[in-house]
Write a protein that holds these residues in place. Sequence first.
Motif, PDB file in Angstrom:
ATOM      1  N   GLU A   1      97.001   2.322 -42.611  1.00 10.46           N
ATOM      2  CA  GLU A   1      96.810   1.018 -43.240  1.00 10.46           C
ATOM      3  C   GLU A   1      95.882   0.141 -42.400  1.00 10.46           C
ATOM      4  O   GLU A   1      95.057  -0.599 -42.941  1.00 10.46           O
ATOM      5  CB  GLU A   1      98.157   0.321 -43.446  1.00 10.46           C
ATOM      6  CG  GLU A   1      99.132   1.087 -44.301  1.00 10.46           C
ATOM      7  CD  GLU A   1      98.734   1.167 -45.772  1.00 10.46           C
ATOM      8  OE1 GLU A   1      97.754   0.524 -46.193  1.00 10.46           O
ATOM      9  OE2 GLU A   1      99.437   1.879 -46.507  1.00 10.46           O
ATOM     10  N   ILE A   2      95.991   0.231 -41.096  1.00 13.65           N
ATOM     11  CA  ILE A   2      95.116  -0.549 -40.217  1.00 13.65           C
ATOM     12  C   ILE A   2      93.679  -0.061 -40.340  1.00 13.65           C
ATOM     13  O   ILE A   2      92.748  -0.869 -40.423  1.00 13.65           O
ATOM     14  CB  ILE A   2      95.619  -0.494 -38.760  1.00 13.65           C
ATOM     15  CG1 ILE A   2      96.979  -1.195 -38.673  1.00 13.65           C
ATOM     16  CG2 ILE A   2      94.617  -1.149 -37.810  1.00 13.65           C
ATOM     17  CD1 ILE A   2      97.702  -1.000 -37.377  1.00 13.65           C
ATOM     18  N   THR A   3      93.481   1.249 -40.382  1.00 11.79           N
ATOM     19  CA  THR A   3      92.112   1.767 -40.537  1.00 11.79           C
ATOM     20  C   THR A   3      91.531   1.341 -41.883  1.00 11.79           C
ATOM     21  O   THR A   3      90.359   1.011 -41.974  1.00 11.79           O
ATOM     22  CB  THR A   3      92.050   3.305 -40.398  1.00 11.79           C
ATOM     23  OG1 THR A   3      92.876   3.916 -41.389  1.00 11.79           O
ATOM     24  CG2 THR A   3      92.468   3.753 -39.012  1.00 11.79           C
ATOM     25  N   ARG A   4      92.358   1.318 -42.918  1.00 11.92           N
ATOM     26  CA  ARG A   4      91.895   0.866 -44.237  1.00 11.92           C
ATOM     27  C   ARG A   4      91.469  -0.599 -44.172  1.00 11.92           C
ATOM     28  O   ARG A   4      90.421  -0.980 -44.692  1.00 11.92           O
ATOM     29  CB  ARG A   4      92.998   1.050 -45.279  1.00 11.92           C
ATOM     30  CG  ARG A   4      92.613   0.596 -46.672  1.00 11.92           C
ATOM     31  CD  ARG A   4      93.698   0.933 -47.684  1.00 11.92           C
ATOM     32  NE  ARG A   4      94.980   0.322 -47.386  1.00 11.92           N
ATOM     33  CZ  ARG A   4      95.489  -0.710 -48.059  1.00 11.92           C
ATOM     34  NH1 ARG A   4      94.838  -1.231 -49.071  1.00 11.92           N
ATOM     35  NH2 ARG A   4      96.671  -1.183 -47.739  1.00 11.92           N
ATOM     36  N   ALA A   5      92.252  -1.429 -43.508  1.00 19.59           N
ATOM     37  CA  ALA A   5      91.941  -2.854 -43.385  1.00 19.59           C
ATOM     38  C   ALA A   5      90.647  -3.093 -42.622  1.00 19.59           C
ATOM     39  O   ALA A   5      89.915  -4.046 -42.901  1.00 19.59           O
ATOM     40  CB  ALA A   5      93.090  -3.583 -42.705  1.00 19.59           C
ATOM     41  N   LEU A   6      90.351  -2.204 -41.683  1.00 17.67           N
ATOM     42  CA  LEU A   6      89.147  -2.344 -40.859  1.00 17.67           C
ATOM     43  C   LEU A   6      87.964  -1.523 -41.389  1.00 17.67           C
ATOM     44  O   LEU A   6      86.928  -1.452 -40.743  1.00 17.67           O
ATOM     45  CB  LEU A   6      89.453  -1.941 -39.416  1.00 17.67           C
ATOM     46  CG  LEU A   6      90.476  -2.822 -38.700  1.00 17.67           C
ATOM     47  CD1 LEU A   6      90.795  -2.238 -37.332  1.00 17.67           C
ATOM     48  CD2 LEU A   6      89.958  -4.251 -38.577  1.00 17.67           C
ATOM     49  N   ASN A   7      88.154  -0.900 -42.556  1.00 20.38           N
ATOM     50  CA  ASN A   7      87.107  -0.055 -43.151  1.00 20.38           C
ATOM     51  C   ASN A   7      86.652   1.066 -42.215  1.00 20.38           C
ATOM     52  O   ASN A   7      85.459   1.352 -42.094  1.00 20.38           O
ATOM     53  CB  ASN A   7      85.907  -0.896 -43.594  1.00 20.38           C
ATOM     54  CG  ASN A   7      86.273  -1.848 -44.692  1.00 20.38           C
ATOM     55  OD1 ASN A   7      86.947  -1.482 -45.645  1.00 20.38           O
ATOM     56  ND2 ASN A   7      85.847  -3.095 -44.554  1.00 20.38           N
ATOM     57  N   VAL A   8      87.607   1.681 -41.542  1.00 16.22           N
ATOM     58  CA  VAL A   8      87.328   2.804 -40.649  1.00 16.22           C
ATOM     59  C   VAL A   8      87.599   4.092 -41.417  1.00 16.22           C
ATOM     60  O   VAL A   8      88.688   4.284 -41.954  1.00 16.22           O
ATOM     61  CB  VAL A   8      88.208   2.749 -39.377  1.00 16.22           C
ATOM     62  CG1 VAL A   8      88.029   4.004 -38.533  1.00 16.22           C
ATOM     63  CG2 VAL A   8      87.895   1.504 -38.573  1.00 16.22           C
ATOM     64  N   GLU A   9      86.611   4.955 -41.481  1.00 16.56           N
ATOM     65  CA  GLU A   9      86.780   6.235 -42.169  1.00 16.56           C
ATOM     66  C   GLU A   9      87.592   7.175 -41.284  1.00 16.56           C
ATOM     67  O   GLU A   9      87.395   7.240 -40.069  1.00 16.56           O
ATOM     68  CB  GLU A   9      85.410   6.838 -42.450  1.00 16.56           C
ATOM     69  CG  GLU A   9      85.442   8.104 -43.262  1.00 16.56           C
ATOM     70  CD  GLU A   9      84.058   8.678 -43.481  1.00 16.56           C
ATOM     71  OE1 GLU A   9      83.967   9.913 -43.615  1.00 16.56           O
ATOM     72  OE2 GLU A   9      83.078   7.919 -43.499  1.00 16.56           O
ATOM     73  N   THR A  10      88.515   7.899 -41.897  1.00 13.38           N
ATOM     74  CA  THR A  10      89.316   8.862 -41.146  1.00 13.38           C
ATOM     75  C   THR A  10      89.225  10.236 -41.797  1.00 13.38           C
ATOM     76  O   THR A  10      88.955  10.340 -42.996  1.00 13.38           O
ATOM     77  CB  THR A  10      90.805   8.452 -41.094  1.00 13.38           C
ATOM     78  OG1 THR A  10      91.323   8.412 -42.415  1.00 13.38           O
ATOM     79  CG2 THR A  10      90.993   7.118 -40.420  1.00 13.38           C
ATOM     80  N   SER A  11      89.411  11.242 -40.995  1.00 15.89           N
ATOM     81  CA  SER A  11      89.495  12.598 -41.539  1.00 15.89           C
ATOM     82  C   SER A  11      90.613  13.329 -40.804  1.00 15.89           C
ATOM     83  O   SER A  11      90.891  13.052 -39.642  1.00 15.89           O
ATOM     84  CB  SER A  11      88.162  13.340 -41.413  1.00 15.89           C
ATOM     85  OG  SER A  11      87.818  13.510 -40.059  1.00 15.89           O
ATOM     86  N   TRP A  12      91.252  14.252 -41.512  1.00 16.21           N
ATOM     87  CA  TRP A  12      92.379  15.002 -40.980  1.00 16.21           C
ATOM     88  C   TRP A  12      92.015  16.465 -40.932  1.00 16.21           C
ATOM     89  O   TRP A  12      91.577  17.034 -41.926  1.00 16.21           O
ATOM     90  CB  TRP A  12      93.608  14.790 -41.855  1.00 16.21           C
ATOM     91  CG  TRP A  12      94.764  15.690 -41.531  1.00 16.21           C
ATOM     92  CD1 TRP A  12      95.221  16.734 -42.290  1.00 16.21           C
ATOM     93  CD2 TRP A  12      95.611  15.650 -40.387  1.00 16.21           C
ATOM     94  NE1 TRP A  12      96.307  17.329 -41.676  1.00 16.21           N
ATOM     95  CE2 TRP A  12      96.564  16.675 -40.497  1.00 16.21           C
ATOM     96  CE3 TRP A  12      95.647  14.831 -39.253  1.00 16.21           C
ATOM     97  CZ2 TRP A  12      97.538  16.911 -39.540  1.00 16.21           C
ATOM     98  CZ3 TRP A  12      96.625  15.069 -38.309  1.00 16.21           C
ATOM     99  CH2 TRP A  12      97.558  16.094 -38.454  1.00 16.21           C
ATOM    100  N   ASN A  13      92.179  17.093 -39.761  1.00 15.44           N
ATOM    101  CA  ASN A  13      91.958  18.522 -39.612  1.00 15.44           C
ATOM    102  C   ASN A  13      93.336  19.178 -39.585  1.00 15.44           C
ATOM    103  O   ASN A  13      94.067  19.059 -38.601  1.00 15.44           O
ATOM    104  CB  ASN A  13      91.189  18.826 -38.320  1.00 15.44           C
ATOM    105  CG  ASN A  13      90.891  20.290 -38.171  1.00 15.44           C
ATOM    106  OD1 ASN A  13      91.705  21.152 -38.490  1.00 15.44           O
ATOM    107  ND2 ASN A  13      89.713  20.580 -37.656  1.00 15.44           N
ATOM    108  N   HIS A  14      93.694  19.819 -40.695  1.00 19.70           N
ATOM    109  CA  HIS A  14      95.040  20.396 -40.785  1.00 19.70           C
ATOM    110  C   HIS A  14      95.241  21.585 -39.854  1.00 19.70           C
ATOM    111  O   HIS A  14      96.363  21.904 -39.491  1.00 19.70           O
ATOM    112  CB  HIS A  14      95.362  20.788 -42.232  1.00 19.70           C
ATOM    113  CG  HIS A  14      94.588  21.946 -42.751  1.00 19.70           C
ATOM    114  ND1 HIS A  14      93.301  21.825 -43.206  1.00 19.70           N
ATOM    115  CD2 HIS A  14      94.914  23.237 -42.868  1.00 19.70           C
ATOM    116  CE1 HIS A  14      92.873  23.023 -43.589  1.00 19.70           C
ATOM    117  NE2 HIS A  14      93.832  23.888 -43.389  1.00 19.70           N
ATOM    118  N   LEU A  15      94.155  22.229 -39.432  1.00 18.57           N
ATOM    119  CA  LEU A  15      94.292  23.371 -38.525  1.00 18.57           C
ATOM    120  C   LEU A  15      94.655  22.925 -37.107  1.00 18.57           C
ATOM    121  O   LEU A  15      95.526  23.502 -36.460  1.00 18.57           O
ATOM    122  CB  LEU A  15      93.010  24.201 -38.515  1.00 18.57           C
ATOM    123  CG  LEU A  15      92.632  24.863 -39.840  1.00 18.57           C
ATOM    124  CD1 LEU A  15      91.286  25.556 -39.720  1.00 18.57           C
ATOM    125  CD2 LEU A  15      93.710  25.847 -40.269  1.00 18.57           C
TER     126      LEU A  15
END
Length: 87
Positions: A65-79
């Motif tokens: 939620e904080i990254t969304r508020a700051l417009n920070v793109e995130t990615s998740w590496n499931h491996l």
Amino acid sequence: YVSEALGISPAAIEWNPVTKTVIIQAEKMIVLTIGSNQMQVGHETLQMAAAPEIISGRTFVPVAEITRALNVETSWNHLTKEVTFKR
């Protein structure tokens, strides 16, 4: 550590034990209240999927939620089970 990865100095994060709020001074001021699904971002109130909580004396906030508020793109590496923040 997460705050530093987002470019937020630990000194820019304040805890108010009376109101049980976390105040983050970033590009926009973000206010999170323990147990509340609402987050104040500047003058706007946003709904969150998860509320901040205290577990064993430690405060946990919903980083997504904080990254969304700051417009920070995130990615998740499931491996590797790693999150990457892209500013």
